[in-house]
Design a protein around this motif. Structure first.
Motif, short mmCIF file in Angstrom:
data_model
loop_
_atom_site.label_atom_id
_atom_site.label_comp_id
_atom_site.label_asym_id
_atom_site.label_seq_id
_atom_site.Cartn_x
_atom_site.Cartn_y
_atom_site.Cartn_z
N THR A 88 -29.39 21.94 -46.45
CA THR A 88 -30.47 22.19 -47.39
C THR A 88 -29.91 22.04 -48.80
N PHE A 89 -30.54 21.21 -49.61
CA PHE A 89 -30.03 20.92 -50.95
C PHE A 89 -30.93 21.55 -52.01
N LEU A 90 -30.28 22.19 -52.98
CA LEU A 90 -30.98 22.87 -54.06
C LEU A 90 -30.35 22.48 -55.39
N ARG A 91 -31.19 22.37 -56.40
CA ARG A 91 -30.70 22.17 -57.77
C ARG A 91 -31.30 23.25 -58.66
N GLY A 92 -30.48 23.71 -59.60
CA GLY A 92 -30.94 24.78 -60.46
C GLY A 92 -30.56 24.55 -61.91
N TYR A 93 -31.37 25.16 -62.78
CA TYR A 93 -31.15 25.05 -64.23
C TYR A 93 -31.30 26.43 -64.84
N ALA A 94 -30.37 26.76 -65.73
CA ALA A 94 -30.47 28.03 -66.43
C ALA A 94 -31.77 28.07 -67.22
N HIS A 95 -32.36 29.25 -67.32
CA HIS A 95 -33.64 29.39 -68.02
C HIS A 95 -33.54 28.92 -69.47
N ASP A 96 -32.35 29.08 -70.09
CA ASP A 96 -32.18 28.66 -71.48
C ASP A 96 -31.69 27.22 -71.60
N GLY A 97 -31.59 26.50 -70.47
CA GLY A 97 -31.20 25.10 -70.49
C GLY A 97 -29.72 24.84 -70.64
N SER A 98 -28.89 25.87 -70.61
CA SER A 98 -27.47 25.71 -70.91
C SER A 98 -26.60 25.39 -69.70
#
Length: 466
Positions: A88-98
């Motif tokens: 299972t593949f997931l990608r994530g991004y910090a809420h502040d974009g950093s």
């Protein structure tokens, strides 16, 4: 990245790190991540994005394969289809974009691999499971994961060649362009990347284990997409893939670093044998990058790549790509000679940067030390995006930075099309991101022009990221 509609957003409240950068994920949380439908989100409040840094990160589940992708193992006896990665593949991004994160889970729900980049540079994720099935996730710098005594180098063959060639005005062969799958506009484009390998890639890195190779390549695509998805609104999906065991048609590709002649051979072979394979681009993953002893307890490894610039859905044409008299076979092709050592790059962290860099050339970007930081034009020797490298000017008629003083970007790390990782700017790997000028002046306009003709849109994603 734009967030999902509120109805599709699942928030995880109350998870706190066990200490400064460790995040404890219990079995229920891991289960929710694994069962997340493609395109929906799950937020973790304090995810490790560096050795001493936690941030709220919003993950979404992704599909790394094109709908019609097949994986074939090729031997001297012929080829047979093998399963895709079961992860299972997931990608994530910090809420502040950093920060950007690529993570995968095994079929049994346990943590498999993860990596990304954040304010403190490139990082790798590790997890240990306790008796209760809770996973304790931590991050460490990518550089610190390289075993003691191992040294590595990277070169892009575009450094010594003229690879920006205008394609003839001719219709793209229908077999090479993926059919548009939506009847209404989507803000998200998909580019199918077909993958080939040589026998050294399979034998040296994976001892010919096709499951290990399949997982590694899929993880590489997941990591590359933290750049393409977030910066260009493009998701690179893995297309039909050939895993070659014991034999390959690329025995005459022997040059390290890879050069234009090698790229000609790859493109010519694919045009002749795989014209029916749907793709926007084709990548050859090679294990030819050598590792050798450099003394007691010392191992030196090298990696390289090369790619034609600004070539979308082009199966190939004969032109003059090198500034000389030879007829080159030019098209949407790139070669990535990855490190021939699974010890250096077990989770494709560095390979994602190498292959993502070469695909960046296919998308139209030049090296940042050859690109004007205001206009995005290349090749230029002045006002360049960075001055990390001055060795390319001679081969480009002086039209790349060639000054005597090299200056690293603030923080040391460069963007993906830079050579800041080569020149030792703080010993850091390049960040998983494109430079803003290259995005606005070159890459985004090319993506817009090639959608939906080459890059395609898919109805199921139409509203996923609004």
């Amino acid at each position: 990245m734009r967030s999902l509609r509120a109805a599709a957003l699942l928030l995880l409240i109350g998870l706190v790190p066990a200490h400064a950068t460790e995040l404890a994920l219990d079995k229920a949380t891991i289960g929710r991540l694994k069962s997340l439908p493609v395109g929906q989100e799950f937020s973790l409040d304090a995810f490790p994005v560096g050795p001493a840094l936690n941030k709220p990160v919003r993950f979404h589940r992704v599909e790394v394969y094109a709908p019609d992708a097949h994986i074939f193992v090729v031997t001297a006896e012929g080829q047979k289809e093998v399963p895709r990665s079961s992860r299972t593949f997931l990608r994530g991004y910090a809420h502040d974009g950093s920060a950007r994160v690529a993570m995968s889970l095994n079929a049994d729900g346990t943590f498999a691999q993860g990596n990304g980049s954040g304010p403190d540079g490139a990082f790798v994720l590790h997890a240990r499971a306790d008796a209760a099935g809770t996973h304790h996730v931590v991050a460490q710098t990518l550089e610190s994961t390289i075993p003691a005594g191992y040294h590595y180098d990277f070169r892009c063959g575009n450094e010594g060649e003229t690879m920006d060639v205008t394609a003839p005005d001719a219709p793209v062969a229908a077999a090479n362009a993926v059919t548009t799958a939506a009847s209404s506009p989507s803000s998200f484009s998909f580019g199918t990347v077909a993958v080939d390998t040589d026998k050294l890639f399979m034998s040296t890195l994976f001892s010919n284990n096709t499951t290990s190779a399949t997982n590694w390549i899929a993880q590489m695509f997941n990591t590359m997409n933290t750049m393409y998805e977030n910066d260009l609104n493009v998701q690179l999906v893995q297309g039909t893939t050939f895993l070659r065991v014991g034999t390959d048609p690329y025995g005459t590709i022997t040059v390290v670093p890879a050069d234009r002649t090698d790229l000609d051979k790859f493109g010519t072979y694919w045009n002749a044998h795989y014209s029916s394979v749907k793709r926007a681009f084709a990548t050859l993953l090679s294990g030819r990058g050598p590792c050798s002893s450099c003394g007691t307890g010392c191992v030196s490894c090298s990696a390289s790549g090369i790619a034609w610039i600004n070539q979308f859905c082009q199966s190939g044409f004969v032109g003059n790509g090198g500034g000389g008299t030879n007829a080159d076979f030019i098209g949407s092709y790139n070669i990535a000679q990855v490190f021939a050592s699974s010890v250096i790059d077990p989770a494709a962290d560095i390979a994602a940067r190498l292959t993502g860099h070469e695909l960046g050339h296919n998308f139209g970007a030049a090296h940042t030390h050859c690109t004007d930081k205001t206009t995005g034009h290349f090749d230029t020797a002045t006002n360049t995006i960075d001055t990390c490298y001055n060795g390319e000017g001679a081969s480009h008629g002086g039209q790349c930075y060639n000054g005597s003083t090299l200056t690293c970007p603030a923080g040391g790390a460069g963007s993906i099309m830079s050579y800041c990782n080569v020149t030792g700017c703080g010993g850091t790997q390049n960040l998983l991101q494109f430079n803003g000028t290259q995005i606005s002046a070159t890459l985004a306009p090319h993506v817009a022009a090639e959608t939906p003709g080459c890059l395609y849109i898919d109805e199921i994603f139409k509203n996923a990221f609004n």
